[in-house]
Design an enzyme around this catalytic site. Sequence first.
Site, PDB file in Angstrom:
ATOM      1  N   ARG A  23       0.026  -2.426   1.338  1.00 54.77           N
ATOM      2  CA  ARG A  23      -0.015  -3.604   0.460  1.00 54.77           C
ATOM      3  C   ARG A  23      -0.572  -4.843   1.157  1.00 54.77           C
ATOM      4  O   ARG A  23      -0.141  -5.967   0.915  1.00 54.77           O
ATOM      5  CB  ARG A  23       1.378  -3.918  -0.121  1.00 54.77           C
ATOM      6  CG  ARG A  23       2.011  -2.761  -0.872  1.00 54.77           C
ATOM      7  CD  ARG A  23       1.242  -2.391  -2.145  1.00 54.77           C
ATOM      8  NE  ARG A  23       1.857  -1.234  -2.775  1.00 54.77           N
ATOM      9  CZ  ARG A  23       1.462   0.029  -2.592  1.00 54.77           C
ATOM     10  NH1 ARG A  23       0.434   0.291  -1.791  1.00 54.77           N
ATOM     11  NH2 ARG A  23       2.053   1.018  -3.211  1.00 54.77           N
TER      12      ARG A  23
ATOM     13  N   SER B   7       6.561  -4.882  -9.147  1.00 61.14           N
ATOM     14  CA  SER B   7       7.455  -4.542  -8.037  1.00 61.14           C
ATOM     15  C   SER B   7       7.672  -5.755  -7.141  1.00 61.14           C
ATOM     16  O   SER B   7       6.715  -6.355  -6.652  1.00 61.14           O
ATOM     17  CB  SER B   7       6.861  -3.404  -7.209  1.00 61.14           C
ATOM     18  OG  SER B   7       6.794  -2.226  -7.983  1.00 61.14           O
TER      19      SER B   7
ATOM     20  N   GLU C 250       6.852  -8.051  -2.018  1.00 66.69           N
ATOM     21  CA  GLU C 250       5.540  -7.544  -2.418  1.00 66.69           C
ATOM     22  C   GLU C 250       4.865  -8.549  -3.344  1.00 66.69           C
ATOM     23  O   GLU C 250       3.655  -8.723  -3.315  1.00 66.69           O
ATOM     24  CB  GLU C 250       5.673  -6.189  -3.115  1.00 66.69           C
ATOM     25  CG  GLU C 250       4.344  -5.564  -3.503  1.00 66.69           C
ATOM     26  CD  GLU C 250       4.457  -4.101  -3.909  1.00 66.69           C
ATOM     27  OE1 GLU C 250       3.786  -3.721  -4.883  1.00 66.69           O
ATOM     28  OE2 GLU C 250       5.201  -3.352  -3.262  1.00 66.69           O
TER      29      GLU C 250
END
Length: 298
Positions: free
Chosen positions: A171, A220, A290
């Site tokens: 990520r 998320s 995130e």
Amino acid sequence: MTAIATMPETRGKLTEGAPLAPLVWFKSGGPAQWLFEPKDIEDLQQFLRDLDPEIAVWPLGLGSNLIIRDGGIRGVVVRLGKAFAAIKADGLTLTCGAGAPGISAASTARDHGIAGMEFLRGIPGTIGGAVRMNAGAYGREVCDILESAEVILRNGDLVTIPLADMGYTYRHSELPDGAIVVSARFRGESGDPVIIGAEMKRIGDEREASQPLRTKTGGSTYKNPEGQKAWQLVDDAGCRGLQIGQAQVSEKHCNFLINLGGATSADIEALGEEVRKRVKAHSGVDLQWEIQRVGNEA
């Protein structure tokens, strides 16, 4: 505030004090000092060349993975519209404008019998955002399919960055600050459109069943720690349904925060930090955000 006289000429749309809350999934947060919606790549290049290099530039996609703080964003927020949303298939490659939604890219790949990109159906944002953060879902991520990305640097230069130079980790990419992804080239493998479509439907159905997609959310919230699931850690720490103001940990999926209606971005971020604190106390795991959090506090 920066004086209007210092802003470059543009063929696109430049708005001072533009509200950003309507443009993000959480429907919260303050305005942009400036919001620039370029007409095309050349317009964006010229604007950045002419813009005072001291003024910060920040790209905005569909606003799905984002908390914009209540004080808004100083500098220029760049939002890429339909001129940056074209998708073209050629053999087993797919070239996507950065403004194209992930679901559109997956659908085009399916229609042309290109397999391996089905997971983009589960990415709620744009291709530009997905490329920047190495977005992933259902066992795959952007680094598995990317060949190269076209990026406009803060000085206006248009460069092509191959996969090897993206600096991808989980990520995360090493794209420089102020750089704006304008297109990406992906490579898949030959597949049957019917089978590809069935996998996309499975992903869509699973998301609908397990995630609070019809609420004001941000996707998320936390990265999955190595070998663990963030939602499970949040649930085990007793945070399912936890609330601060009008911000709540989703009852449906504990790795999602939701705005029940009147939450400020401060409420949402404070809730996220409280969850991190409780998880750390319960399991010793230091959950990492995130969701991006940008801008100034009110």
